[in-house]
Structure formats: C-alpha cells, structure tokens
Design a protein around this motif. Structure first.
Motif, PDB file in Angstrom:
ATOM      1  N   THR A 179      -1.854  -8.565  -8.872  1.00 39.75           N
ATOM      2  CA  THR A 179      -3.088  -9.257  -8.490  1.00 39.75           C
ATOM      3  C   THR A 179      -3.321  -9.088  -6.993  1.00 39.75           C
ATOM      4  O   THR A 179      -2.425  -8.693  -6.244  1.00 39.75           O
ATOM      5  N   GLY A 180      -4.515  -9.467  -6.562  1.00 38.08           N
ATOM      6  CA  GLY A 180      -4.824  -9.400  -5.142  1.00 38.08           C
ATOM      7  C   GLY A 180      -3.875 -10.232  -4.311  1.00 38.08           C
ATOM      8  O   GLY A 180      -3.602  -9.910  -3.149  1.00 38.08           O
ATOM      9  N   ALA A 181      -3.367 -11.313  -4.873  1.00 37.39           N
ATOM     10  CA  ALA A 181      -2.425 -12.167  -4.148  1.00 37.39           C
ATOM     11  C   ALA A 181      -1.097 -11.480  -3.882  1.00 37.39           C
ATOM     12  O   ALA A 181      -0.301 -11.956  -3.061  1.00 37.39           O
ATOM     13  N   HIS A 182      -0.846 -10.364  -4.557  1.00 37.46           N
ATOM     14  CA  HIS A 182       0.381  -9.602  -4.345  1.00 37.46           C
ATOM     15  C   HIS A 182       0.176  -8.451  -3.354  1.00 37.46           C
ATOM     16  O   HIS A 182       1.017  -7.552  -3.260  1.00 37.46           O
ATOM     17  N   HIS A 183      -0.928  -8.482  -2.603  1.00 38.85           N
ATOM     18  CA  HIS A 183      -1.248  -7.341  -1.733  1.00 38.85           C
ATOM     19  C   HIS A 183      -0.173  -7.066  -0.693  1.00 38.85           C
ATOM     20  O   HIS A 183       0.033  -5.913  -0.304  1.00 38.85           O
ATOM     21  N   HIS A 184       0.520  -8.108  -0.230  1.00 41.01           N
ATOM     22  CA  HIS A 184       1.558  -7.889   0.793  1.00 41.01           C
ATOM     23  C   HIS A 184       2.756  -7.140   0.206  1.00 41.01           C
ATOM     24  O   HIS A 184       3.331  -6.264   0.863  1.00 41.01           O
ATOM     25  N   LEU A 185       3.128  -7.450  -1.033  1.00 45.49           N
ATOM     26  CA  LEU A 185       4.218  -6.737  -1.688  1.00 45.49           C
ATOM     27  C   LEU A 185       3.815  -5.304  -2.011  1.00 45.49           C
ATOM     28  O   LEU A 185       4.614  -4.369  -1.863  1.00 45.49           O
ATOM     29  N   PHE A 186       2.589  -5.144  -2.439  1.00 45.06           N
ATOM     30  CA  PHE A 186       2.006  -3.838  -2.769  1.00 45.06           C
ATOM     31  C   PHE A 186       1.974  -2.950  -1.519  1.00 45.06           C
ATOM     32  O   PHE A 186       2.417  -1.787  -1.546  1.00 45.06           O
ATOM     33  N   ALA A 187       1.480  -3.490  -0.402  1.00 43.61           N
ATOM     34  CA  ALA A 187       1.403  -2.721   0.837  1.00 43.61           C
ATOM     35  C   ALA A 187       2.792  -2.349   1.342  1.00 43.61           C
ATOM     36  O   ALA A 187       3.017  -1.226   1.817  1.00 43.61           O
ATOM     37  N   ARG A 188       3.720  -3.283   1.244  1.00 46.50           N
ATOM     38  CA  ARG A 188       5.087  -2.996   1.692  1.00 46.50           C
ATOM     39  C   ARG A 188       5.689  -1.837   0.907  1.00 46.50           C
ATOM     40  O   ARG A 188       6.351  -0.959   1.488  1.00 46.50           O
ATOM     41  N   ARG A 189       5.440  -1.811  -0.389  1.00 43.96           N
ATOM     42  CA  ARG A 189       5.996  -0.714  -1.209  1.00 43.96           C
ATOM     43  C   ARG A 189       5.354   0.617  -0.819  1.00 43.96           C
ATOM     44  O   ARG A 189       6.045   1.635  -0.753  1.00 43.96           O
ATOM     45  N   ILE A 190       4.068   0.612  -0.551  1.00 41.80           N
ATOM     46  CA  ILE A 190       3.396   1.845  -0.121  1.00 41.80           C
ATOM     47  C   ILE A 190       3.953   2.316   1.212  1.00 41.80           C
ATOM     48  O   ILE A 190       4.217   3.511   1.404  1.00 41.80           O
ATOM     49  N   ILE A 191       4.170   1.395   2.141  1.00 42.56           N
ATOM     50  CA  ILE A 191       4.760   1.742   3.436  1.00 42.56           C
ATOM     51  C   ILE A 191       6.143   2.352   3.243  1.00 42.56           C
ATOM     52  O   ILE A 191       6.479   3.382   3.853  1.00 42.56           O
ATOM     53  N   GLU A 192       6.941   1.743   2.377  1.00 45.29           N
ATOM     54  CA  GLU A 192       8.292   2.255   2.118  1.00 45.29           C
ATOM     55  C   GLU A 192       8.238   3.667   1.540  1.00 45.29           C
ATOM     56  O   GLU A 192       9.026   4.542   1.941  1.00 45.29           O
ATOM     57  N   LEU A 193       7.321   3.896   0.624  1.00 44.34           N
ATOM     58  CA  LEU A 193       7.228   5.206  -0.021  1.00 44.34           C
ATOM     59  C   LEU A 193       6.756   6.277   0.953  1.00 44.34           C
ATOM     60  O   LEU A 193       7.270   7.406   0.954  1.00 44.34           O
ATOM     61  N   ILE A 194       5.766   5.941   1.775  1.00 51.27           N
ATOM     62  CA  ILE A 194       5.296   6.917   2.763  1.00 51.27           C
ATOM     63  C   ILE A 194       6.405   7.224   3.767  1.00 51.27           C
ATOM     64  O   ILE A 194       6.644   8.384   4.117  1.00 51.27           O
ATOM     65  N   THR A 195       7.109   6.189   4.214  1.00 49.30           N
ATOM     66  CA  THR A 195       8.211   6.388   5.159  1.00 49.30           C
ATOM     67  C   THR A 195       9.288   7.284   4.566  1.00 49.30           C
ATOM     68  O   THR A 195       9.900   8.098   5.275  1.00 49.30           O
ATOM     69  N   ALA A 196       9.495   7.162   3.250  1.00 51.12           N
ATOM     70  CA  ALA A 196      10.501   7.973   2.571  1.00 51.12           C
ATOM     71  C   ALA A 196       9.995   9.371   2.231  1.00 51.12           C
ATOM     72  O   ALA A 196      10.728  10.176   1.661  1.00 51.12           O
TER      73      ALA A 196
END
Length: 203
Positions: A179-196
């Motif tokens: 959900t939209g309320a999970h945007h912080h967890l969603f963004a963190r995972r995207i950041i982790e994946l791009i960093t990797a």
C-alpha cells in the motif's frame, strides 16, 4: 514544495523516474522526492502533459499542489535506459494515467511501462493501486511474484501474477509494494537493489 537538495551518496549518477497524476498520495510522492535525492539520485517526475508545458496536480489527502513539467511521452529507448528505476505510485495516479482515447491502443503511460519491462537494467517499481497501469499488459505480470493492495488481488490473479502476502516483494527486476503507507519500505528496497547493481540504468 521546493526541490530536494541532491547530495553525494551511493546512488550518485543514477536517475529515477516517478509517474504522477492528480489524486497522488502526498506522503509517498514527497518522500520519494527527498529520500532518493538523499542517496544522490536525480528524480524525474513524469506525466502526460497533454500539450502543456507543465501541469499542477493536487494530492488526495491534503489537496497539496505538485507541478510536473516532464512528459512521459516521446522518451526514446536510450532515454528510458538511463533510468535505474521507474516507479508507478499508489493512489489514483495509475487509474488516471491508464486512460486511452483509442481502446485498441495502449495509454502512453502503459506503453512506457511495457517498454520498461523490456529493459532488464531498469527496475520496475509498482506499489498499491499502481498495478492498475499494468492491467492492459498482463503478460508482463504473468508468472511474477507480486504484492498489491487487497482491492487488486483479483486483478493480479486475473493477470496471471502470483500474489505474495508480504509488504514488499522482489521478483527479478520487478519490485512491488502492498500500500501507499508502505512507501518507505518500498523505497528502501529499491535503494538497496540499485546500490547492489540490480537497477543500473545507462548512466
């Protein structure tokens, strides 16, 4: 809202695209604007401009204005490949962007998403009701593990997707959020994946 201050970070040199339309979820969009910049990424907010130089949209929760001046139409394959990730956010954004004048032609935003699925170096991030934008390209979801808002579980299953009951799900180059309320967890995972190195873009 003023532009986010870009700083050096693990995502320096990368670009992230976020689709926007009216009835966007303000906490989510404003979070992306600043959180990705905090990691060094440049964030482009894209929409269908309908021949205008810019459009100011209003949010769903607080009617907050958000002006977008970048078009999602006309992006070349080279320009598309420059993005490390393309995000379809929550709220009514996807429903508005999936409008098409000709029912036999994909909406421009859906066509952009379809092309993004052809680029494995571009992460596709779809959260909450964002899955609506993929409803016209079910083959891109078929067989993929995804999560979505509870209201869209039937849509995901009709598209042939495999619903996973988790807040954020990663299946290769596809990242989905509940959900939209999970945007912080969603963004963190995207950041982790791009960093990797999972979402490399083309620089």
């Amino acid at each position: 809202m003023p532009d986010a201050v870009l700083r050096e970070g693990p995502l320096s040199g990368t670009r992230i695209a976020v689709l926007v339309e009216s009835d966007y979820y303000e906490p989510e969009i404003f979070y992306y604007q600043h959180r990705f910049a905090e990691e060094g990424a440049e964030v482009d907010f894209l929409t269908r401009l309908w021949g205008n130089d810019s459009i100011t949209f209003t949010g769903h929760e607080y009617r907050a204005p958000f002006t977008v001046n970048r078009s999602l139409e006309g992006l070349t394959d080279e320009e598309l490949r420059r993005y490390a990730a393309i995000i379809v956010p929550s709220g009514m954004v996807a429903d508005r962007l999936r409008y098409t004048e000709d029912v036999d032609v994909l909406a421009p935003a859906t066509e952009l998403l379809r092309r993004a699925f052809e680029e494995p170096t571009v992460l596709k991030g779809i959260i909450c009701h964002g899955m609506w934008l993929a409803s016209s390209i079910p083959g891109k979801i078929r067989g993929r593990k995804v999560v979505c808002h509870n209201n869209l579980i039937g849509d995901v299953r009709n598209m042939g997707g495999e619903y996973v009951d988790e807040d954020v799900v990663v299946d290769g180059d596809l990242v989905t959020g509940r959900t939209g309320a999970h945007h912080h967890l969603f963004a963190r995972r995207i950041i982790e994946l791009i960093t990797a190195g999972r979402g490399r873009g083309a620089g």
